[in-house]
Design an enzyme around this catalytic site. Structure first.
Site, PDB file in Angstrom:
ATOM      1  N   ASP A   1      -1.656   6.273   6.737  1.00 19.38           N
ATOM      2  CA  ASP A   1      -2.687   5.398   6.169  1.00 19.38           C
ATOM      3  C   ASP A   1      -2.999   4.345   7.222  1.00 19.38           C
ATOM      4  O   ASP A   1      -2.194   3.455   7.480  1.00 19.38           O
ATOM      5  CB  ASP A   1      -2.163   4.744   4.883  1.00 19.38           C
ATOM      6  CG  ASP A   1      -3.134   3.682   4.336  1.00 19.38           C
ATOM      7  OD1 ASP A   1      -4.206   3.455   4.939  1.00 19.38           O
ATOM      8  OD2 ASP A   1      -2.797   3.075   3.296  1.00 19.38           O
TER       9      ASP A   1
ATOM     10  N   LYS B   1     -12.239  -2.295   6.358  1.00 18.23           N
ATOM     11  CA  LYS B   1     -11.498  -3.355   7.035  1.00 18.23           C
ATOM     12  C   LYS B   1     -11.893  -3.471   8.486  1.00 18.23           C
ATOM     13  O   LYS B   1     -12.277  -4.534   8.935  1.00 18.23           O
ATOM     14  CB  LYS B   1     -10.011  -3.102   6.886  1.00 18.23           C
ATOM     15  CG  LYS B   1      -9.673  -3.357   5.426  1.00 18.23           C
ATOM     16  CD  LYS B   1      -8.345  -3.153   4.951  1.00 18.23           C
ATOM     17  CE  LYS B   1      -8.322  -3.540   3.482  1.00 18.23           C
ATOM     18  NZ  LYS B   1      -7.543  -2.624   2.675  1.00 18.23           N
TER      19      LYS B   1
ATOM     20  N   TRP C   1       0.826  -1.220   0.000  1.00 15.14           N
ATOM     21  CA  TRP C   1       0.000   0.000   0.000  1.00 15.14           C
ATOM     22  C   TRP C   1       0.848   1.254   0.000  1.00 15.14           C
ATOM     23  O   TRP C   1       0.446   2.273  -0.563  1.00 15.14           O
ATOM     24  CB  TRP C   1      -0.980  -0.020   1.169  1.00 15.14           C
ATOM     25  CG  TRP C   1      -1.900  -1.193   1.070  1.00 15.14           C
ATOM     26  CD1 TRP C   1      -1.985  -2.252   1.916  1.00 15.14           C
ATOM     27  CD2 TRP C   1      -2.843  -1.470   0.011  1.00 15.14           C
ATOM     28  NE1 TRP C   1      -2.916  -3.149   1.468  1.00 15.14           N
ATOM     29  CE2 TRP C   1      -3.448  -2.700   0.307  1.00 15.14           C
ATOM     30  CE3 TRP C   1      -3.220  -0.788  -1.156  1.00 15.14           C
ATOM     31  CZ2 TRP C   1      -4.430  -3.274  -0.521  1.00 15.14           C
ATOM     32  CZ3 TRP C   1      -4.186  -1.355  -1.972  1.00 15.14           C
ATOM     33  CH2 TRP C   1      -4.779  -2.574  -1.648  1.00 15.14           C
TER      34      TRP C   1
END
Ligand code: PLP
Length: 356
Positions: free
Chosen positions: A167, A191, A100
């Site tokens: 993040d 998530k 990511w």
């Protein structure tokens, strides 16, 4: 019968929330319509929208230094919006700790900002959090707090002098966070805090100022969304509704201290099960950097798929590792209970007895 779902995202939700949503799906609080069927400018929706914003800040203990934004485009759109809005023509520093962050770096490079990767654990299959030397004068310093695929997590965030960007897609609402040097904190919430379609962004006032100075199209500009309280266009109303239920659920559990306690207990139990297997199960991440959210491990190429298959037969789903890393991954987000982790551990012991 509901399965025990270890999926990495979208992932299992507290049953309470699903049942609550089901019970008022067709008739929201006796009003005679579904929450999906009304205007985002209605009083009824506004109450949900602003209530969720208020509680999201309350959960993290944030004051008026930060604004909350509800945005579309997943966490991945933030990879682009961050450099677009927050770069000042100087250096933007990134710690590369997984897929990511690699993607975030790529997006910033496409935009032509001056990207410096100050640390990377890529050569070791991202199995640890490297030592990171952020400078004091970058436009911003960027990290991913929890690496969903490799199962590593920052225990503490770097104490940067530059504005820190985080993040937190896969550990959103999982523990308390020290915001003292955080300029922007965000997550796709599918998530650990809801369903897909919504990103929650906490942005500090000085970053909104930066955004305001930039010439950007409206949907890509933080300042526009701040001015419009995330109602510039139609937001993902149902995802916000679920997120609102999540915020209430977190507070009902006693807030992030309680949530963290539980997450810690769950992770300790599962890692113990791996570590006490005499090498049958091997964890991917260095012990010091192990994630409390995503536990990535393996047996061997032959047994990994059999493990996943047999687990499924026992009602344990979502255990297949990410296609990039392979192996097995158990995501044990907030909605997974200690009892469910216990059932997984019992399955693991039984599987080992059978195949070792
Ligand atoms: C899943 C994930 C993303 C991407 O999320 P999308 O909402 O699918 O764009 C970004 N960062 C992290 C840490 C993730 O786990």
């Amino acid at each position: 019968m509901r399965k025990i779902n270890f999926s990495a995202g979208p992932s299992t939700l507290p049953l309470e929330i699903l049942e609550h949503a089901r019970n008022e799906l067709c008739d929201y609080q006796g009003k005679g319509y579904s929450i999906m069927e009304i205007s985002h400018r209605s009083k009824v929706f506004e109450e949900i929208h602003f209530g969720a914003m208020k509680r999201a800040k309350e959960i993290y203990g944030l004051d008026d230094d930060y604004e909350v934004l509800f945005l579309h485009g997943g966490a991945s759109l933030q990879f682009a919006m961050i450099p677009m809005n927050l770069s000042l023509g100087g250096i933007c520093e990134y710690a590369n700790t997984g897929v990511w962050t690699s993607k975030a770096i790529k997006e910033a490079q496409i935009l032509g900002v001056d990207v410096k990767v100050v640390a990377s654990s890529e050569d070791d299959k991202f199995n640890h959090i490297p030592n990171i030397d952020f400078s004091d004068h970058a436009d911003y310093a960027y990290i991913c707090s929890n690496n969903t695929i490799y199962g590593t997590q920052f225990k503490d965030y770097p104490k940067t002098k530059s504005p820190l960007i985080v993040d937190a897609s896969s550990d959103f609402f999982s523990k308390k966070v020290d915001f003292s040097n955080i300029a922007l904190f965000y997550g796709g919430i599918q998530k650990n805090a809801g369903i897909s379609g919504l990103s929650c962004v906490f942005i500090r006032k000085d970053m909104i100022e930066r955004s305001r100075q930039k010439k950007l199209t409206s949907m890509l500009k933080y300042a526009i969304h701040v001015e419009n309280q995330s109602l510039y266009n139609t937001p993902p109303t149902f995802a916000i509704y679920i997120f609102d239920l999540e915020t209430k659920w977190i507070l009902k559990q006693g807030g992030l201290d309680q949530i963290y306690d539980r997450n810690l207990k769950k992770a300790i139990m599962l890692y113990d099960c791996i570590d006490s297997s005499e090498g049958f199960y091997q964890g991917h991440a260095y012990k010091k950097d192990r994630s409390l959210m995503n536990v990535s491990f393996s047996i061997n190429k032959d047994l990994d798929p059999i493990f996943v298959q047999e687990a499924e037969k026992e009602g344990l789903i979502g255990l297949k590792g990410h296609r990039i890393l392979g192996g097995i991954r158990a995501s044990i987000y907030n909605a997974i209970t200690l009892e469910q982790v216990q059932i997984l551990c019992e399955f693991m012991k039984e599987f080992r007895r059978k195949y070792q």
